[in-house]
Motif scaffolding. Structure first.
Motif, short mmCIF file in Angstrom:
data_model
loop_
_atom_site.label_atom_id
_atom_site.label_comp_id
_atom_site.label_asym_id
_atom_site.label_seq_id
_atom_site.Cartn_x
_atom_site.Cartn_y
_atom_site.Cartn_z
N GLN A 1 0.83 -1.21 0.00
CA GLN A 1 0.00 0.00 0.00
C GLN A 1 0.86 1.26 0.00
O GLN A 1 0.53 2.24 -0.68
CB GLN A 1 -0.92 -0.01 1.22
CG GLN A 1 -2.04 -1.05 1.12
CD GLN A 1 -2.89 -1.07 2.37
OE1 GLN A 1 -2.60 -0.39 3.35
NE2 GLN A 1 -3.95 -1.86 2.34
N ASP A 2 1.94 1.20 0.77
CA ASP A 2 2.83 2.36 0.75
C ASP A 2 3.40 2.59 -0.65
O ASP A 2 3.47 3.72 -1.14
CB ASP A 2 3.98 2.15 1.76
CG ASP A 2 3.49 2.17 3.19
OD1 ASP A 2 2.37 2.70 3.42
OD2 ASP A 2 4.19 1.65 4.08
N GLY A 3 3.81 1.46 -1.28
CA GLY A 3 4.31 1.61 -2.65
C GLY A 3 3.25 2.12 -3.60
O GLY A 3 3.52 2.98 -4.45
N ASP A 4 2.00 1.61 -3.44
CA ASP A 4 0.91 2.09 -4.31
C ASP A 4 0.62 3.56 -4.07
O ASP A 4 0.37 4.33 -5.01
CB ASP A 4 -0.35 1.26 -4.06
CG ASP A 4 -0.19 -0.18 -4.52
OD1 ASP A 4 0.71 -0.42 -5.35
OD2 ASP A 4 -0.95 -1.05 -4.06
N LEU A 5 0.64 3.95 -2.79
CA LEU A 5 0.39 5.37 -2.49
C LEU A 5 1.48 6.26 -3.09
O LEU A 5 1.19 7.34 -3.63
CB LEU A 5 0.32 5.57 -0.97
CG LEU A 5 -0.92 4.98 -0.27
CD1 LEU A 5 -0.82 5.16 1.23
CD2 LEU A 5 -2.19 5.65 -0.79
N ALA A 6 2.71 5.76 -2.99
CA ALA A 6 3.80 6.54 -3.58
C ALA A 6 3.62 6.66 -5.09
O ALA A 6 3.80 7.74 -5.68
CB ALA A 6 5.14 5.89 -3.24
N ARG A 7 3.25 5.53 -5.73
CA ARG A 7 3.03 5.60 -7.17
C ARG A 7 1.86 6.49 -7.53
O ARG A 7 1.90 7.24 -8.52
CB ARG A 7 2.80 4.18 -7.71
CG ARG A 7 4.07 3.35 -7.80
CD ARG A 7 3.86 2.08 -8.59
NE ARG A 7 2.97 1.17 -7.89
CZ ARG A 7 3.38 0.23 -7.04
NH1 ARG A 7 4.68 0.11 -6.77
NH2 ARG A 7 2.52 -0.57 -6.46
N LEU A 8 0.79 6.42 -6.71
CA LEU A 8 -0.37 7.29 -6.96
C LEU A 8 0.00 8.76 -6.81
O LEU A 8 -0.44 9.62 -7.60
CB LEU A 8 -1.51 6.93 -6.01
CG LEU A 8 -2.23 5.60 -6.30
CD1 LEU A 8 -3.26 5.30 -5.22
CD2 LEU A 8 -2.90 5.65 -7.67
N ASP A 9 0.80 9.06 -5.79
CA ASP A 9 1.24 10.44 -5.62
C ASP A 9 2.06 10.89 -6.82
O ASP A 9 1.89 12.02 -7.32
CB ASP A 9 2.07 10.58 -4.34
CG ASP A 9 1.22 10.39 -3.09
OD1 ASP A 9 -0.01 10.53 -3.20
OD2 ASP A 9 1.79 10.08 -2.03
N SER A 10 2.93 9.99 -7.27
CA SER A 10 3.72 10.34 -8.45
C SER A 10 2.84 10.56 -9.68
O SER A 10 3.03 11.51 -10.45
CB SER A 10 4.75 9.24 -8.73
OG SER A 10 5.48 9.52 -9.90
N LEU A 11 1.83 9.67 -9.83
CA LEU A 11 0.91 9.83 -10.96
C LEU A 11 0.11 11.13 -10.85
O LEU A 11 -0.14 11.81 -11.87
CB LEU A 11 -0.03 8.63 -11.04
CG LEU A 11 0.61 7.29 -11.46
CD1 LEU A 11 -0.41 6.17 -11.38
CD2 LEU A 11 1.18 7.40 -12.87
N ASP A 12 -0.31 11.45 -9.62
CA ASP A 12 -1.06 12.70 -9.45
C ASP A 12 -0.20 13.91 -9.82
O ASP A 12 -0.68 14.85 -10.48
CB ASP A 12 -1.53 12.83 -7.99
CG ASP A 12 -2.64 11.84 -7.66
OD1 ASP A 12 -3.28 11.37 -8.61
OD2 ASP A 12 -2.83 11.55 -6.46
#
Length: 415
Positions: A202-213
């Motif tokens: 989840q931390d990795g997904d959140l980081a990727r989502l932040d990067s995508l945002d």
């Protein structure tokens, strides 16, 4: 209690000895049994004079437990002699009959008659409780006393298999509980490990989502910054009108918020409505898609070539740019050149010209304009008004001029 007779005497219990004249006279045999007095009964012993004297004895004790048959010193009487009449200890003795021994008259060497109170004889009470004293079946007077063996106590046999089963069940339950506890512990460890992995994922997904945002925001900004004349024209055209003032035509556009008291504020060039203004008139008309709306000249700025109009209808106002235009900035010019409404041209800001020769500052751009574009909006890529198209250079191409929108807003306070 049955007296014990030896093998030499086959009389049944309670039978009288044969007299001297009988066939049993003079038959040698064991001494008479030793008789113990019973409580509550009387017994008699023939005295030497031949007469019986009765003596009282204590009352019998209640029987506590069965007393085993007393076999005497020489064993029980033989069965053949007793026959069917022999009943065992404590049973009433049948009267002697033809099958019994003959009765002999007492005489020298013969057995004395059995005492009336002899145990086991019919009509006499049984002996006292077993184990309370010496046996009454002692061999003969003077002989040793025999204590009957006490039977074992009637105790319930303890069964051990329920206890064994209970122990086995406890052991099995303990083993099952231990196994379950071990499995639960391992399951807890696995769940904790799974939770850690999920948290990391989840931390990795959140980081990727932040990067995508962030990338999406950057792309949006880039897309917003990208020049799109079609999108600009679609957003601006509903607020742009062809204005007719007497014999002259030009362009006007709605700006800012709705006017106080209702209606819409618009900007145009002063030279578009100059003839009407100078002639004392104030009414002009707005035309769009075969529709005509009346408008009024509110105020003019001859120096900067700007006029303020107000229409009774409600139209969407354009947004003015907060910052001044810059050289190289892409723009869209919308107007009605030669009376052709909703015409769109594009270009860039060529330069910013300061005020000179009695005229105010101007924005130079290269978008083509013609008579009829005067008073039309100059729009940047963000769909904001940066200037008001006002003129073009004669005998030249690609040189157009516009009044900065800030000058118009500061002069009329309607933006």
């Amino acid at each position: 209690m049955t007296a014990g007779f030896g093998s030499g005497d086959g009389r049944p219990a309670g039978a009288e000895p044969a007299d001297a004249s009988g066939s049993m006279a003079g038959r040698p045999g064991p001494l008479p049994p030793r008789i113990e007095p019973q409580p509550g009964s009387t017994w008699s012993t023939p005295p030497s004079g031949g007469t019986d004297q009765a003596r009282p004895v204590p009352a019998p004790r209640p029987p506590e437990r069965p007393v085993p048959p007393n076999t005497g010193q020489w064993g029980p009487p033989p069965t053949p002699f007793g026959g069917a009449g022999h009943q065992g200890p404590g049973a009433p003795t049948a009267a002697p009959g033809p099958a019994a021994y003959p009765t002999a008259a007492p005489g020298p060497g013969a057995y004395p008659p059995a005492a009336p109170g002899f145990p086991g004889v019919a009509g006499y009470p049984p002996p006292g409780p077993a184990g309370t004293g010496p046996s009454t079946t002692a061999g003969y007077p003077g002989g040793p006393a025999h204590w009957p063996a006490s039977p074992p106590a009637d105790r319930p046999t303890r069964r051990r298999w329920p206890a064994v089963l209970a122990t086995v069940a406890v052991v099995v339950l303990a083993a099952v509980a231990g196994l379950q506890a071990y499995q639960l512990d391992r399951l807890g460890d696995r769940l904790a490990d799974t939770d850690r992995r999920l948290a990391q994922a989840q931390d990795g997904d959140l980081a990727r989502l932040d990067s995508l945002d962030k990338r999406a925001e950057t792309l949006e900004k880039q897309a917003g910054a990208a020049f799109n004349p079609e999108a600009v024209a679609s957003a601006v055209l509903p607020s742009v009108f062809r204005v007719r003032a007497g014999e002259f035509t030009g362009t006007a556009f709605a700006v800012g918020k709705p006017a106080s008291g209702g209606g819409t504020n618009l900007f145009t060039n002063f030279h578009v409505v100059e003839a009407v203004w100078d002639g004392g008139g104030r009414e002009v008309f707005l035309e769009r898609t075969s529709q005509r709306f009346p408008a009024t000249i509110v105020k003019v700025d001859k120096t900067n070539d700007v006029a303020h109009l107000r229409a009774s209808g409600k139209f969407s106002g354009l947004v003015t740019a907060p910052a001044a235009a810059k050289s190289g900035q892409q723009i869209v010019v919308v107007g009605a050149p030669l009376g052709l409404e909703d015409s769109v041209t594009t270009g860039v800001v060529s330069a910013l010209r300061p005020a000179q020769g009695g005229s105010g500052p101007a924005i130079q751009f290269d978008a083509p304009i013609n008579p009829g574009n005067s008073g039309g909006p100059v729009i940047n890529g963000s769909k904001e008004v940066v200037g008001i198209a006002t003129a073009k250079a004669r005998n030249a191409e690609g040189i157009g001029l516009a009044v900065p929108i800030k000058v118009a807003c500061d002069g009329f306070k309607i933006c």
